[in-house]
Motif scaffolding. Structure first.
Motif, PDB file in Angstrom:
ATOM      1  N   ASP A 177     -53.327  26.460 -53.768  1.00 54.04           N
ATOM      2  CA  ASP A 177     -54.691  26.165 -54.208  1.00 54.04           C
ATOM      3  C   ASP A 177     -54.737  25.089 -55.293  1.00 54.04           C
ATOM      4  O   ASP A 177     -55.526  24.153 -55.218  1.00 54.04           O
ATOM      5  CB  ASP A 177     -55.355  27.454 -54.707  1.00 54.04           C
ATOM      6  CG  ASP A 177     -56.823  27.248 -55.037  1.00 54.04           C
ATOM      7  OD1 ASP A 177     -57.577  26.894 -54.114  1.00 54.04           O
ATOM      8  OD2 ASP A 177     -57.215  27.427 -56.198  1.00 54.04           O
ATOM      9  N   ARG A 178     -53.911  25.225 -56.312  1.00 57.73           N
ATOM     10  CA  ARG A 178     -53.918  24.249 -57.407  1.00 57.73           C
ATOM     11  C   ARG A 178     -53.294  22.940 -56.954  1.00 57.73           C
ATOM     12  O   ARG A 178     -52.249  22.935 -56.305  1.00 57.73           O
ATOM     13  CB  ARG A 178     -53.154  24.807 -58.608  1.00 57.73           C
ATOM     14  CG  ARG A 178     -53.108  23.867 -59.806  1.00 57.73           C
ATOM     15  CD  ARG A 178     -52.415  24.527 -60.976  1.00 57.73           C
ATOM     16  NE  ARG A 178     -53.181  25.683 -61.446  1.00 57.73           N
ATOM     17  CZ  ARG A 178     -52.760  26.502 -62.397  1.00 57.73           C
ATOM     18  NH1 ARG A 178     -51.565  26.323 -62.946  1.00 57.73           N
ATOM     19  NH2 ARG A 178     -53.505  27.524 -62.777  1.00 57.73           N
ATOM     20  N   TYR A 179     -53.950  21.830 -57.284  1.00 57.41           N
ATOM     21  CA  TYR A 179     -53.379  20.538 -56.892  1.00 57.41           C
ATOM     22  C   TYR A 179     -52.130  20.247 -57.712  1.00 57.41           C
ATOM     23  O   TYR A 179     -52.150  20.282 -58.944  1.00 57.41           O
ATOM     24  CB  TYR A 179     -54.373  19.392 -57.083  1.00 57.41           C
ATOM     25  CG  TYR A 179     -53.761  18.066 -56.693  1.00 57.41           C
ATOM     26  CD1 TYR A 179     -53.729  17.671 -55.367  1.00 57.41           C
ATOM     27  CD2 TYR A 179     -53.141  17.261 -57.650  1.00 57.41           C
ATOM     28  CE1 TYR A 179     -53.123  16.482 -54.999  1.00 57.41           C
ATOM     29  CE2 TYR A 179     -52.529  16.071 -57.283  1.00 57.41           C
ATOM     30  CZ  TYR A 179     -52.524  15.686 -55.960  1.00 57.41           C
ATOM     31  OH  TYR A 179     -51.906  14.524 -55.593  1.00 57.41           O
ATOM     32  N   LEU A 180     -51.041  19.989 -57.048  1.00 68.62           N
ATOM     33  CA  LEU A 180     -49.798  19.553 -57.666  1.00 68.62           C
ATOM     34  C   LEU A 180     -49.371  18.261 -56.984  1.00 68.62           C
ATOM     35  O   LEU A 180     -49.542  18.102 -55.768  1.00 68.62           O
ATOM     36  CB  LEU A 180     -48.701  20.610 -57.487  1.00 68.62           C
ATOM     37  CG  LEU A 180     -48.976  21.997 -58.073  1.00 68.62           C
ATOM     38  CD1 LEU A 180     -47.877  22.966 -57.667  1.00 68.62           C
ATOM     39  CD2 LEU A 180     -49.101  21.943 -59.588  1.00 68.62           C
ATOM     40  N   ARG A 181     -48.814  17.360 -57.745  1.00 69.64           N
ATOM     41  CA  ARG A 181     -48.345  16.109 -57.155  1.00 69.64           C
ATOM     42  C   ARG A 181     -47.125  16.402 -56.289  1.00 69.64           C
ATOM     43  O   ARG A 181     -46.116  16.922 -56.769  1.00 69.64           O
ATOM     44  CB  ARG A 181     -47.979  15.097 -58.237  1.00 69.64           C
ATOM     45  CG  ARG A 181     -47.495  13.758 -57.679  1.00 69.64           C
ATOM     46  CD  ARG A 181     -47.179  12.783 -58.788  1.00 69.64           C
ATOM     47  NE  ARG A 181     -46.624  11.546 -58.266  1.00 69.64           N
ATOM     48  CZ  ARG A 181     -47.338  10.523 -57.811  1.00 69.64           C
ATOM     49  NH1 ARG A 181     -48.655  10.604 -57.843  1.00 69.64           N
ATOM     50  NH2 ARG A 181     -46.760   9.446 -57.342  1.00 69.64           N
ATOM     51  N   PRO A 182     -47.175  16.084 -54.999  1.00 66.64           N
ATOM     52  CA  PRO A 182     -46.041  16.409 -54.119  1.00 66.64           C
ATOM     53  C   PRO A 182     -44.855  15.478 -54.344  1.00 66.64           C
ATOM     54  O   PRO A 182     -45.017  14.319 -54.718  1.00 66.64           O
ATOM     55  CB  PRO A 182     -46.627  16.226 -52.717  1.00 66.64           C
ATOM     56  CG  PRO A 182     -47.738  15.247 -52.887  1.00 66.64           C
ATOM     57  CD  PRO A 182     -48.308  15.499 -54.262  1.00 66.64           C
ATOM     58  N   ASP A 183     -43.674  16.011 -54.109  1.00 69.66           N
ATOM     59  CA  ASP A 183     -42.457  15.199 -54.108  1.00 69.66           C
ATOM     60  C   ASP A 183     -42.152  14.659 -52.716  1.00 69.66           C
ATOM     61  O   ASP A 183     -41.408  13.687 -52.575  1.00 69.66           O
ATOM     62  CB  ASP A 183     -41.279  16.038 -54.609  1.00 69.66           C
ATOM     63  CG  ASP A 183     -41.443  16.434 -56.068  1.00 69.66           C
ATOM     64  OD1 ASP A 183     -41.619  15.531 -56.910  1.00 69.66           O
ATOM     65  OD2 ASP A 183     -41.429  17.645 -56.367  1.00 69.66           O
ATOM     66  N   VAL A 184     -42.690  15.318 -51.707  1.00 72.84           N
ATOM     67  CA  VAL A 184     -42.519  14.849 -50.330  1.00 72.84           C
ATOM     68  C   VAL A 184     -43.734  15.294 -49.532  1.00 72.84           C
ATOM     69  O   VAL A 184     -44.312  16.361 -49.788  1.00 72.84           O
ATOM     70  CB  VAL A 184     -41.210  15.406 -49.707  1.00 72.84           C
ATOM     71  CG1 VAL A 184     -41.223  16.928 -49.642  1.00 72.84           C
ATOM     72  CG2 VAL A 184     -40.966  14.811 -48.320  1.00 72.84           C
ATOM     73  N   ILE A 185     -44.161  14.462 -48.582  1.00 73.13           N
ATOM     74  CA  ILE A 185     -45.294  14.785 -47.715  1.00 73.13           C
ATOM     75  C   ILE A 185     -44.837  14.669 -46.267  1.00 73.13           C
ATOM     76  O   ILE A 185     -44.195  13.691 -45.881  1.00 73.13           O
ATOM     77  CB  ILE A 185     -46.485  13.842 -47.968  1.00 73.13           C
ATOM     78  CG1 ILE A 185     -47.023  14.048 -49.386  1.00 73.13           C
ATOM     79  CG2 ILE A 185     -47.607  14.084 -46.947  1.00 73.13           C
ATOM     80  CD1 ILE A 185     -48.104  13.053 -49.790  1.00 73.13           C
TER      81      ILE A 185
END
Length: 238
Positions: free
Chosen positions: A154-162
């Motif tokens: 739910d909380r936006y976190l900056r991804p390390d990989v997409i």
């Protein structure tokens, strides 16, 4: 059964919300993927533990999982302690996955971050031979997956990989909708909750669009990692 990817989710429906597109994509690539749910989600406002069991089974069929099981930990009250770590260690050694996908390390729901830390600790400990565990009366071999990632919730976190899930977004939505008692469904009665609103479901789709746009795709799923990630070939990156 040895799995290529093991998804560990504290609640039934966490995996569907966080990484079902990635699950579908890798099964299509010929990988063996399974889900282990830690609890039955019995504290959920809508539905019951029994309806969650049924919904999880329906979703497993949609996803084409090779296995799905539930460890029956207490929803809301499990701990990151020796007893719970040992249950995760036994599970990791049972399936010997190359990759584990687990809950976000921080999130709105306190179970998510606690489960993320529990799995993180158990993954390391699972590789220690001096920690002895047994499954069906047989001593298990130590096993540490080569990669542990956390799906974003739910909380936006900056991804390390997409991961590009553009071809699998329809399947992701179908797997989420298998949890009829949890999410917006005009045909199901129940108290309104944060996740049962139409807006929440739209936010899941919007998040996938946002992550997809970041890598030049239509839809994506984001993951975080506590360790630096490497790549053999720069041309594999977008």
């Amino acid at each position: 059964m040895k799995l290529d990817i093991l998804v560990i989710a504290v609640h039934p429906d966490d995996a569907e919300l966080g990484c079902s597109g990635t699950i579908l994509k890798h099964i299509a690539l010929g990988k063996k993927v399974g889900i282990v749910d830690l609890t039955r989600g019995e504290l959920g406002t809508r539905g019951t533990a029994e309806t969650r069991d049924s919904e999880a089974a329906d979703s497993a069929k949609i996803l084409g999982l090779h296995t799905r099981e539930n460890l029956g930990m207490r929803d809301g009250f499990f701990l990151n302690d020796e007893a719970h770590r040992l249950e995760i260690i036994k599970t990791i050694r049972k399936y010997q996955p190359e990759i584990i996908l687990s809950n976000a390390l921080e999130d709105r729901h306190p179970d998510h971050g606690r489960a993320g830390d529990l799995v993180y600790d158990a993954v390391f400990l699972s590789g220690l031979p001096k920690i002895e565990t047994k499954f069906e009366g047989q001593t298990q071999n130590a096993h540490r997956p080569r990669l542990l990632l956390q799906y974003i919730q739910d909380r936006y976190l900056r991804p390390d990989v997409i991961v590009d899930i553009s071809d699998f977004m329809d399947g992701k939505i179908e797997s989420i909708k298998a949890f009829k008692t949890q999410f917006h469904n005009p045909d199901v009665d129940g108290l309104d909750t944060y996740i049962s609103s139409p807006e929440f479901f739209e936010s899941v789709i919007g998040r996938a669009r946002e992550f997809g746009k970041s890598i030049g795709a239509t839809f994506g799923e984001g993951f975080t990692s506590r360790k630096l990630l490497g790549v053999d070939n720069l041309f594999d990156l977008r």
